[in-house]
Scaffold this motif. Structure first.
Motif, short mmCIF file in Angstrom:
data_model
loop_
_atom_site.label_atom_id
_atom_site.label_comp_id
_atom_site.label_asym_id
_atom_site.label_seq_id
_atom_site.Cartn_x
_atom_site.Cartn_y
_atom_site.Cartn_z
N LYS A 10 3.94 -8.50 5.30
CA LYS A 10 4.63 -7.25 5.04
C LYS A 10 4.82 -7.07 3.54
O LYS A 10 4.64 -5.98 3.01
N SER A 18 1.65 -6.03 1.87
CA SER A 18 1.37 -4.61 2.10
C SER A 18 2.20 -3.76 1.15
O SER A 18 1.71 -2.80 0.57
N GLN A 19 3.48 -4.13 1.03
CA GLN A 19 4.36 -3.36 0.13
C GLN A 19 3.84 -3.41 -1.30
O GLN A 19 3.74 -2.38 -1.98
N VAL A 48 0.73 -1.29 -1.74
CA VAL A 48 1.01 0.15 -1.80
C VAL A 48 1.51 0.54 -3.19
O VAL A 48 1.07 1.53 -3.78
N LEU A 82 -0.09 9.91 -2.84
CA LEU A 82 -0.46 9.59 -1.46
C LEU A 82 -0.51 10.87 -0.63
O LEU A 82 0.32 11.77 -0.82
N LEU A 92 4.60 4.97 5.04
CA LEU A 92 5.32 4.01 4.18
C LEU A 92 6.37 3.15 4.92
O LEU A 92 6.32 1.91 4.81
N LEU A 106 4.99 0.24 6.94
CA LEU A 106 4.45 -0.94 6.25
C LEU A 106 5.47 -2.07 6.22
O LEU A 106 5.14 -3.20 5.90
N LEU A 107 6.71 -1.73 6.53
CA LEU A 107 7.77 -2.74 6.54
C LEU A 107 7.94 -3.33 7.94
O LEU A 107 8.82 -4.14 8.18
N THR A 108 7.09 -2.89 8.88
CA THR A 108 7.18 -3.41 10.26
C THR A 108 5.98 -4.32 10.53
O THR A 108 5.12 -4.50 9.66
N ASN A 109 5.93 -4.87 11.72
CA ASN A 109 4.80 -5.74 12.08
C ASN A 109 3.70 -4.98 12.83
O ASN A 109 2.82 -5.59 13.43
#
Lengths: 395, 231
Positions: free
Chosen positions: A2, A5-6, A9, B103, B111, B114-117
Motif C-alpha cells: 500500500k 502504491s502511495q 502515485v 490525474l 486515490l 490505493l490505501l486499501t488491499n
C-alpha cells in the motif's frame, strides 16, 4: 505494498506536474548538467592521459638514467656507462649474441600546435636501429625507416594530427639543421607516438652531444628482474645510475594525473554547492506550489512517508536528468578528443580523452547525491506540511 | 454514549497561541452526531466552523477534552494512526474540489482505494460504480481542467464515497458553484444520506444549502446557539 502504491502515485503526480515549473526545473537540470560535464571532462582527460602512459611502459624493458634525474630530458650517460651496463647480468642478447639494448638521446625541438598555432616542445628521440624493436606494436605505417647517418626522421602518428609541418616528405628545421620526414610510425597509441625518431649518432652530431647519450633501453632476460643490472651499477664506483623497468618509469611520470583528478573533483564539488542551492530552491518551490495537493492526499489518508519520497524522487529525477545530459555532453564533445599537454620532460604528450563506463557512473553518482541532498529538506517539509492546508480557501 | 452515536465530543477545547496572546476557539464544547444525520453547521466567519470540521476529520487535534468516534477515542491517536483512521472512515468534500490536476477523473476517484488491499480490478469496479452514481461515468478519462465546477465537485463526491466511509465531511461544498449546480450537488448529498445512509457534516454559509440537511447547528464564538442538537 500500500505504501509503495502511495509513493508511486505521489511520484507520478510530481513528475507530471513538472511542466508547471518548467523554467525552474530546467535551471536545476542545467546546474547539474554543468557540474557533471566539468567533472567528467577532467576525469576523462586524466583517464586518457593515464591510458597513454600505462600502455607505454613495458615490464621486460629496463630504462637506465643518470642517478637522481627525474626524467629522460635531464639525464646524461657517458659511452663508458653505456658499455659497462650493457654487459651486466640480466641483459638479454640479440640473435647474433650482442647485448640487446638501445642507447638513446632525447632532445627538445619546436613544433607548431595545429589547434592554437602556438609553439610548443616536442621530443626528438635519437635511437639505435635496434631500439625500434624495443617498443611493442611498433610499425611504419607510411614511408620508410630513417637511414643511419642521414638527417631523416620518422614521425609518430599522433604528432601528425596535432602539429603542423610533419607530413611525409616535408622538410623541417630544428635550429640550424634540416631534416626530412621519411616515415610515419605507430606504437599502438602509446606516448612514443608523441615523438620524432632519428638515428642516435646523427642526433649526437647535429645537436653537439659528442659521444654522450641520455638513456639506455635494455631488454631484460627476465621481465621485471633488475637485480643483475643493479648489482653491476653498485659494483662500479664510477657509475651513478638509476635503473627502473619502463613500466615503473612511466607510472612515475604519470604523477601529474593525480593533480588533474584532484583539480577536477575540487572544481566539481564547489560547483556542486551551486547546483545544490538550485535543487533546494526548485524543490522548495515545488513543495510550496503543491502544498494543497500534498495536504489533500494526507487528508484522504496518504502517509507523510509518501509525501517525503514523492518529493525526494522529483529532486532525484531532475538531478539524474541533469547528470545524464552532462555525461552525454561530455561524451559528445570530449570523448575521443585528442590533445596534448606538457609531460614530465617538458615535452608534449599527446593523449585522447576517454570517458569510460566507470567515469560515467561517477558522474551519475554525483548527480544522485545532489538530487538526494537537494531534495531531502524540501521533502521533509512536504512530509510535515499541516493537513489543514487542504481546507484553506486559497485555490 | 449509545450505539447510534457516531461522534461524541466531550468538553473539547481548542486554543491557539498567536504571538503572546492565547486565542480560545472552543472551551468545553460538548456535541453528539448520530449515525445517519445530515448536519449543517452554520455561523459567521471566525465562529469556529472550520476548526470544528478539522477536528471531526482528525486533521486538527483539540487542546483538551475527548473525541469519540463510533465508541472509540481518537483524539490521542498518533499521526500515522490518524491517517489510517481517516482513510477508513472519512470522505472529504472541499469547497475548491481539491482534485489532483494531473490525474483524470477515474484516477482521482481511485486515490482512497490505493490505501486499501483491493486489487486493480476491484478498484476499477468501485471507481466505475462511484462515477456512475454521480453521473460522470462518461468523463472517467477527463482531466479536471476539462470539466466544469459542478462536474469537478461530483468527481470529488465520487472520491469521497468510493471507499464507503461512515462519514462525509463537506467544507462549503457549494461555495464555488452557481445556484442550479449547487442544488444538484446538495440533492446528491441528500441522496447519499437518505438512500445510502451516509452521515454527513456540512459547513456552509448558505441558508438554502442548510435546508437540505436534517439538522442545522449555529455556531457563534465557539458556542452552539441551538441547544436541541447539543448533547
Amino acid at each position: 505494498m500500500k505504501l509503495l502504491s502511495q509513493i508511486w502515485v505521489v511520484i507520478v503526480m510530481n513528475i507530471r506536474s513538472l511542466p508547471q515549473r518548467l523554467w525552474m526545473s530546467l535551471a536545476a537540470i542545467l546546474a547539474v548538467t554543468v557540474v557533471v560535464a566539468v567533472l567528467l571532462s577532467f576525469l576523462s582527460m586524466a583517464n586518457g592521459f593515464a591510458k597513454t602512459l600505462e600502455g607505454t611502459g613495458s615490464n621486460d624493458i629496463a630504462i637506465v638514467t643518470r642517478g637522481g634525474s627525474q626524467s629522460e630530458l635531464n639525464s646524461v650517460l657517458s659511452r663508458h656507462a653505456v658499455n659497462a651496463v650493457s654487459v651486466a647480468p640480466g641483459v638479454a642478447k640479440t640473435a647474433d649474441g650482442q647485448p640487446y639494448y638501445s642507447a638513446e638521446l632525447y632532445v627538445v625541438v619546436n613544433a607548431i600546435k595545429k589547434s592554437s598555432g602556438t609553439k610548443v616542445n616536442i621530443p626528438l628521440r635519437g635511437i639505435d636501429p635496434i631500439g625500434f624493436t624495443l617498443r611493442d606494436h611498433v610499425k611504419i605505417t607510411a614511408g620508410r625507416m630513417f637511414q643511419p647517418g642521414k638527417n631523416e626522421i620518422i614521425v609518430g602518428q599522433k604528432v601528425l594530427g596535432q602539429f603542423s609541418g610533419f607530413e611525409l616528405g616535408k622538410e623541417v628545421k630544428f635550429g640550424k639543421s634540416r631534416w626530412t620526414v621519411v616515415g610515419i610510425f605507430s606504437t599502438g597509441g602509446t606516448a612514443f607516438e608523441s615523438e620524432l625518431w632519428a638515428d642516435a649518432r646523427t642526433v649526437q652530431s647535429q645537436f653537439r652531444r659528442g659521444d654522450s647519450y641520455q638513456t639506455m633501453r635494455i631488454k631484460l632476460t627476465t621481465p621485471g628482474d633488475l637485480s643483475g643490472i643493479e648489482k653491476a651499477i653498485k659494483a662500479d664506483p664510477t657509475l651513478n645510475l638509476d635503473v627502473k623497468t619502463e613500466a615503473q618509469y612511466f607510472a612515475e611520470q604519470g604523477q601529474a594525473l593525480k593533480n588533474i583528478v584532484r583539480v577536477g573533483w575540487a572544481i566539481s564539488i564547489v560547483m556542486s554547492l551551486g547546483a545544490l542551492a538550485g535543487a533546494l530552491n526548485t524543490m522548495f518551490t515545488s513543495v510550496a506550489s503543491r502544498s494543497k495537493e500534498i495536504a489533500t492526499l494526507r487528508a484522504i489518508g496518504f502517509s507523510n512517508v509518501s509525501a517525503f519520497f514523492g518529493t525526494l524522487a522529483e529532486s532525484v529525477v531532475l538531478s539524474v536528468l541533469g547528470g545524464l545530459v552532462g555525461a552525454l555532453m561530455s561524451y559528445l564533445f570530449m570523448d575521443g578528443m585528442t590533445t596534448s599537454t606538457l609531460g614530465a620532460s617538458f615535452t608534449q604528450v599527446i593523449f585522447t580523452f576517454e570517458l569510460s563506463p566507470a567515469l560515467f557512473e561517477k558522474g551519475i553518482i554525483l548527480a544522485l547525491l545532489i538530487g538526494v541532498i537537494g531534495g531531502f529538506f524540501p521533502a521533509w517539509r512536504a512530509a510535515r506540511l499541516p493537513v489543514v492546508v487542504a481546507f484553506r480557501n486559497a485555490s | 454514549m449509545t450505539d447510534d452515536h457516531l461522534f461524541d465530543l466531550k468538553g473539547v477545547s481548542k486554543r491557539f497561541i498567536k504571538g503572546k496572546e492565547a486565542i480560545s476557539i472552543f472551551d468545553g464544547l460538548d456535541m453528539t452526531i448520530k449515525k445517519g444525520d445530515f448536519l449543517a453547521i452554520m455561523g459567521p466567519s471566525g465562529s469556529g466552523k472550520t476548526t470544528l470540521l478539522n477536528m471531526l476529520g482528525g486533521v486538527d487535534q483539540p487542546t483538551g477534552g475527548e473525541v469519540w468516534f463510533d465508541g472509540k477515542r481518537i483524539d490521542k491517536l498518533s499521526e500515522g494512526q490518524m491517517a489510517n483512521w481517516r482513510a477508513g472512515n472519512i470522505g472529504f468534500i472541499f469547497q475548491f474540489y481539491n482534485l489532483m490536476p494531473m490525474l483524470n477523473a477515474a484516477r482521482n476517484v481511485e486515490l482512497p482505494l490505493l490505501l486499501t488491499n483491493l486489487s486493480a480490478a476491484q478498484r476499477k469496479k468501485s471507481v466505475t460504480a462511484a462515477l456512475e452514481l454521480v453521473g460522470l461515468a462518461d468523463r472517467a478519462s477527463h482531466l479536471p481542467k476539462e470539466m466544469s465546477g459542478g462536474q469537478m465537485q461530483r468527481v470529488a463526491i465520487a472520491r469521497a464515497i468510493v471507499s464507503d466511509p461512515k462519514l462525509l465531511l463537506c467544507d462549503e461544498p457549494t461555495g464555488d458553484l452557481d445556484r442550479n449546480t449547487a442544488d444538484e450537488i446538495l440533492e446528491m448529498l441528500q441522496l447519499l444520506n437518505k438512500e445510502f445512509g451516509k452521515t454527513i457534516v456540512m459547513v456552509t454559509h448558505d441558508p438554502s444549502a442548510a435546508k437540505y440537511a436534517t439538522h442545522t447547528l449555529h455556531l457563534d464564538k465557539g458556542q452552539f446557539v441551538e441547544k436541541d442538537l447539543v448533547a
